[in-house]
Design a protein around this motif. Structure first.
Motif, short mmCIF file in Angstrom:
data_model
loop_
_atom_site.label_atom_id
_atom_site.label_comp_id
_atom_site.label_asym_id
_atom_site.label_seq_id
_atom_site.Cartn_x
_atom_site.Cartn_y
_atom_site.Cartn_z
N ARG A 170 0.87 -1.17 0.00
CA ARG A 170 0.00 0.00 0.00
C ARG A 170 0.91 1.23 0.00
NH1 ARG A 170 -5.08 -0.40 1.00
NH2 ARG A 170 -5.35 1.35 2.41
N GLU A 197 -18.21 0.42 1.23
CA GLU A 197 -17.11 1.31 0.88
C GLU A 197 -16.16 1.57 2.04
OE1 GLU A 197 -17.68 4.92 -1.43
OE2 GLU A 197 -19.65 4.14 -1.99
N THR A 198 -14.88 1.55 1.75
CA THR A 198 -13.86 1.92 2.73
C THR A 198 -12.55 2.15 2.01
OG1 THR A 198 -12.75 1.30 4.79
CG2 THR A 198 -13.16 -0.47 3.21
N GLU A 199 -11.68 2.97 2.60
CA GLU A 199 -10.34 3.14 2.02
C GLU A 199 -9.34 2.18 2.63
OE1 GLU A 199 -10.70 7.92 1.00
OE2 GLU A 199 -9.06 7.23 2.26
N ILE A 200 -9.71 1.60 3.77
CA ILE A 200 -8.77 0.70 4.46
C ILE A 200 -9.39 -0.68 4.56
CG2 ILE A 200 -7.39 0.34 6.54
CD1 ILE A 200 -7.67 3.28 7.19
N PRO A 201 -8.79 -1.67 3.87
CA PRO A 201 -9.33 -3.02 4.00
C PRO A 201 -9.06 -3.55 5.41
CG PRO A 201 -7.25 -3.05 2.79
CD PRO A 201 -7.57 -1.60 3.06
N LEU A 202 -9.96 -4.38 5.88
CA LEU A 202 -9.77 -4.93 7.22
C LEU A 202 -8.61 -5.90 7.22
CD1 LEU A 202 -13.39 -5.61 8.47
CD2 LEU A 202 -11.88 -3.72 9.01
N PRO A 203 -7.66 -5.72 8.12
CA PRO A 203 -6.58 -6.70 8.21
C PRO A 203 -7.15 -8.01 8.78
CG PRO A 203 -6.31 -5.01 9.90
CD PRO A 203 -7.52 -4.63 9.10
N PHE A 205 -7.04 -10.45 11.23
CA PHE A 205 -6.59 -10.93 12.54
C PHE A 205 -7.63 -11.87 13.10
CE2 PHE A 205 -4.65 -6.55 12.78
CZ PHE A 205 -3.36 -6.99 12.57
N GLU B 346 -2.45 4.84 8.55
CA GLU B 346 -2.07 3.43 8.52
C GLU B 346 -0.64 3.27 9.05
OE1 GLU B 346 -3.01 1.41 4.86
OE2 GLU B 346 -4.52 2.91 4.34
N GLY B 352 4.81 -1.05 3.18
CA GLY B 352 3.36 -0.98 2.98
C GLY B 352 2.67 -2.32 2.88
N PRO B 356 -2.62 -2.67 8.03
CA PRO B 356 -2.69 -1.22 8.15
C PRO B 356 -3.15 -0.73 9.53
CG PRO B 356 -4.44 -2.05 6.72
CD PRO B 356 -3.53 -3.20 7.00
N PRO B 360 -8.74 -3.51 14.17
CA PRO B 360 -9.79 -3.16 13.20
C PRO B 360 -11.17 -3.20 13.85
CG PRO B 360 -9.08 -5.42 12.86
CD PRO B 360 -8.24 -4.88 14.00
N THR B 365 -17.21 -0.62 9.16
CA THR B 365 -15.94 -0.79 8.46
C THR B 365 -15.63 0.33 7.47
OG1 THR B 365 -17.09 -2.17 6.87
CG2 THR B 365 -15.99 -3.29 8.67
N ALA B 366 -16.34 1.43 7.57
CA ALA B 366 -16.10 2.54 6.65
C ALA B 366 -14.99 3.42 7.22
CB ALA B 366 -17.37 3.35 6.45
N MET B 367 -13.84 3.39 6.56
CA MET B 367 -12.70 4.13 7.08
C MET B 367 -12.03 4.94 5.98
SD MET B 367 -11.09 1.24 9.59
CE MET B 367 -11.47 -0.11 8.50
N CYS B 423 -3.86 6.22 0.96
CA CYS B 423 -2.99 5.07 0.74
C CYS B 423 -3.79 4.01 0.01
CB CYS B 423 -2.55 4.55 2.11
SG CYS B 423 -1.15 3.45 2.06
N HIS B 424 -3.22 3.45 -1.04
CA HIS B 424 -3.88 2.29 -1.62
C HIS B 424 -2.91 1.36 -2.30
CE1 HIS B 424 -3.95 4.64 -5.32
NE2 HIS B 424 -4.60 5.58 -4.68
N GLU B 425 -3.42 0.18 -2.62
CA GLU B 425 -2.59 -0.83 -3.26
C GLU B 425 -2.32 -0.43 -4.69
OE1 GLU B 425 -4.57 -4.53 -2.67
OE2 GLU B 425 -4.33 -4.40 -0.50
#
Lengths: 341, 427
Positions: A170, A197-203, A205, B346, B352, B356, B360, B365-367, B423-425
């Protein structure tokens, strides 16, 4: 580009397990899978040397990788590749160490191995592309590997579409709007029922909440479980020795212990010598029966559950856990001892 | 496009923001403000900073585009005043500790006063006044009056920090006072959020977590630490008047100095949005233990539910464990049926590829990402450094070309949502 290719002693044609202690060396020739790889890469790229090491040696001497990379640089390496290592753990680890050392030396690099190879987790930030599970998939694995090598040689980033199994990095980028404005836009989307929608995928864990302690072990029903592949001699249900897709159950009724000769471990992830010598080392039935006799635990559950914890996917492992939990709960088992290998 | 457009209310809870733009800054004979030109009297300014804990203070100016790097940046403050001497701003420090946020406040937009120098436990913070695109700080874009200092020989560092904090706030008032009679560039009406939502618009709370970890890691509300306390409701307008003052010097890129609270970007963005009604600001401490985090989160969600909130945007301050203070709250809010969006930097490792987030959320989950803290950037060499001669983090002279993690750039990944970095892939 001038490419140097890493393989283990087996794929280098040195020999099998009996040669696993072969030390690191560089040969100015293309060997084993490198030959087909060279054909696939065409004229633009040349495998100028092969670096190799025995699997036991590389596992016990992590510094082998830096030695080999230094040798590769002496041969003018511009790109270092390793594998494919399939699901072979020691080989995968060696490949990961080689590409990490190459990256450390500032060389572009990549390895190929199966997604579940433990080496994947060791390839810190270096791309690893998927291979099949075994050498039987060599052709397809090399096809994908060769395409990925060409991309890396061209300075491109590998993605999931290229078979990449290590995380895609990333990177920081400049957006059109500020984070605050994007947060407002995302909130409006949420209010409009856009849930995903989100900019951060859930890690990924796992979180395991420990159960409350057993109040009175003297009254409790206790189960024995193992992921060490311990099955009745002859493995009647053909439990896999690696990458298990199932689990099985066997009766303990009438057994005061799991006797040598009656039980064996078929786990492919470790030497089963000591487990086979005394299977109670894997499934502690002998001492559990003593505790049961002394009244220090209530009763032992009449069956034990077993699978093989070797290269088993997280998804399958999770499924086994859910099934075991449900089964034991239904049988009113209050506690279980799960031995891991 | 002013904040609060169309939201003018005639009740006594609204705040009128009288804006004076600062377009140049210089030191001079007498402190004055004239048509965008701010002049600061060295003598008057240093008198405000006089304190037994400080042996000496020096003033310098740094403006956008200057070949200047400010290192060891501590707090930054936007000049503001409600009348000669402050008239109620910075309650608990400059004015009596009473809730502000009403009447009129003059601000010097585009200006900041900031302190720079060594302080124990303060992580090295860098501002380039001519930075690359990724590597900007909100304070790269303001005309900065920089206060450098020497500690008095026998002074405790705690006294030094308190003296600087008080001094900066008084200096901020002193500068804004110079503009009290000037013709404003803009007047912005900030509605009283205590009223019911007009036209049934969704009622939004901005939930802002502040660090509460003791000395040099604390933030003050009306001059008091929230350490050990519970979340509390403020009028968003109170931040303009400096109700929240920072004494927190960790994680420079993830830090929220007083300046960022005063100009809170999420509050501004919600005010600008015609489809949302800014209903509340919820200020929450960030405790260090899990149980307390859960208590604070559950309580914050109840506060929001209690004042009829429909949706919330959450912000944090500081590193890893502070993720939990956002994400647990997001989950608790969702349980109350309140849509939640978290703004989070992140910590995905230098390359990277690491996870992140440390903790969580599970339900909401909207971030929004403000970028990866661990990624490195290169800052070009510059002519002049303020705040020190060295960057100890990389053991280099402060004017050299520097390769630094984003983590060192002051507010660059502002959890209050200032920046455009995300930040993105790579695809």
């Amino acid at each position: 580009m001038r490419i140097v290719h890493y393989v283990n002693q087996f794929f280098a044609g040195v020999g099998g397990e009996e040669e696993a202690n072969t030390g690191p060396e560089l040969r100015c020739e293309v060997v084993g899978p490198g030959k087909r790889l060279q054909a696939l890469l065409g004229d633009e790229h040349e495998i100028v040397a092969t670096i190799l090491c025995g699997d036991d040696y590389s596992a016990g001497h992590p510094e082998f990788a830096a030695d080999l990379i230094a040798k590769a640089q002496d041969e003018g390496a511009e790109l270092v590749i390793a594998g494919p290592a399939f699901t072979s753990g020691r080989y995968g680890l060696a490949c990961a160490r080689v590409v990490s050392a190459a990256a450390e030396a500032g060389l572009p690099t990549l390895a190929a191995m199966h997604a579940d190879n433990p080496g994947v987790g060791e390839a810190e930030g270096v791309p690893v592309v998927a291979s099949g599970e075994t050498a039987r998939t060599m052709r397809d694995s090399l096809d994908q590997f060769a395409e990925a090598v060409k991309k890396v040689a061209a300075g491109e980033e590998l993605t999931e579409q290229d078979g990449r199994v290590t995380p895609v990095p990333r990177r920081n980028r400049v957006a059109e709007r500020s984070a605050a404005q994007r947060a407002v836009a995302l909130l409006l989307a949420r209010l409009g029922d856009e849930e995903e929608e989100t900019e951060i995928p859930l890690p990924d864990f796992d979180r395991v909440e420990p159960a409350a302690p057993v109040e009175d072990p003297g009254q409790a029903l206790i189960a024995l479980l193992t992921e060490g592949g311990l099955v009745p001699a002859g493995n009647p249900d053909r439990l896999e020795s690696s990458r298990a897709s199932k689990w099985v159950r066997y009766s303990l009724e009438g057994h005061d212990s799991v006797a040598a000769g009656d039980f064996e471990s078929i786990d492919g992830g470790f030497s089963t010598q000591w487990a086979d010598e005394d299977p109670n080392r894997m499934l502690p039935l002998d001492v559990a029966r003593e505790l049961e006799g002394d009244g220090r635990i209530g009763d032992l559950y009449e069956e034990y559950f077993v699978t093989t914890g070797n290269g088993t996917t997280v998804a399958d492992s999770r499924r086994f856990g859910v099934e075991w939990g449900a089964d034991l709960h239904q049988a009113r088992v209050q506690a279980a001892i799960l031995t891991a290998t | 496009m002013g904040d609060g457009t169309g939201n003018v209310h005639e009740n006594g809870g609204a705040l009128r923001r009288v804006v004076h733009e600062v377009r140049s800054l210089e030191l001079g004979e007498r402190t004055s403000y004239d048509d965008g030109r701010l002049t600061v009297s060295q003598e008057e300014a240093t008198a405000l900073l006089r304190d037994p804990a400080l042996a000496e203070v020096r003033l310098a100016c740094a403006s956008p585009g200057d070949s200047v790097r400010i290192v060891n940046v501590l707090d930054a403050v936007q000049p503001c005043s409600k009348g000669p001497g402050g008239g109620g701003v910075f309650p608990g420090f400059v004015s009596r500790a009473l809730p502000p946020g009403r009447g009129e406040t003059h601000i010097l937009r585009g200006a900041a006063v900031l302190a720079a120098g060594d302080l124990p436990r303060a992580q090295e913070a860098v501002i380039d006044m001519a930075p690359p695109e990724v590597g900007r700080s909100p304070l790269s874009e303001t005309h900065n009056l920089v206060v450098e200092f020497d500690r008095a020989d026998d002074a405790d560092w705690e006294e030094v920090e308190a003296a600087l904090r008080r001094g900066l706030l008084h200096l901020a008032v002193h500068l804004a006072d110079a503009a009290l009679e000037a013709e404003p560039d803009a007047v912005e009406e900030l509605a009283d959020p205590a009223v019911q939502s007009p036209d049934g618009l969704a009622r939004v709370a901005v939930v802002t977590n502040i660090q509460t970890q003791g000395r040099f890691k604390d933030v003050f509300v009306y001059g008091r630490s929230l350490w050990g306390g519970l979340p509390t409701l403020l009028s968003p307008n109170e931040l303009d008047d400096g109700a929240v003052v920072s004494g927190q010097y960790g994680h420079p890129a993830l830090k929220n100095p007083t300046f960022m609270h005063q100009t809170h970007p999420v509050l501004a963005a919600v005010r600008e949005c015609e489809d949302l009604h800014l209903a509340a600001l919820v200020i929450c401490p960030e405790p260090v233990d899990q149980n307390f985090k859960e208590l604070v989160s559950a309580h914050a969600a109840r506060l929001c539910a209690g004042v009829g909130i429909d949706a919330a945007i959450l912000t944090k301050e500081g590193g890893g464990n502070a993720d939990a203070d956002v994400t647990i709250k997001m989950d608790r809010l969702e349980e109350h049926g309140i849509a939640a969006v978290g703004i989070l930097p992140e910590m995905a490792g230098r390359d990277g590829t690491g996870p992140p987030l440390v903790v969580p959320p599970t339900k909401a989950t909207a971030m929004v990402s403000t970028g990866n803290y661990d990624e490195r950037i290169t800052l070009p060499a510059c002519e002049r450094a303020l705040g020190g001669g060295q960057v100890a983090l990389v053991d280099r002279s402060a004017t050299e070309e520097l390769e630094l993690p984003m983590a060192a750039i002051y507010c660059a990944l502002s959890p209050l949502g200032w920046g455009n970095v995300t930040c993105h892939e790579e695809a």
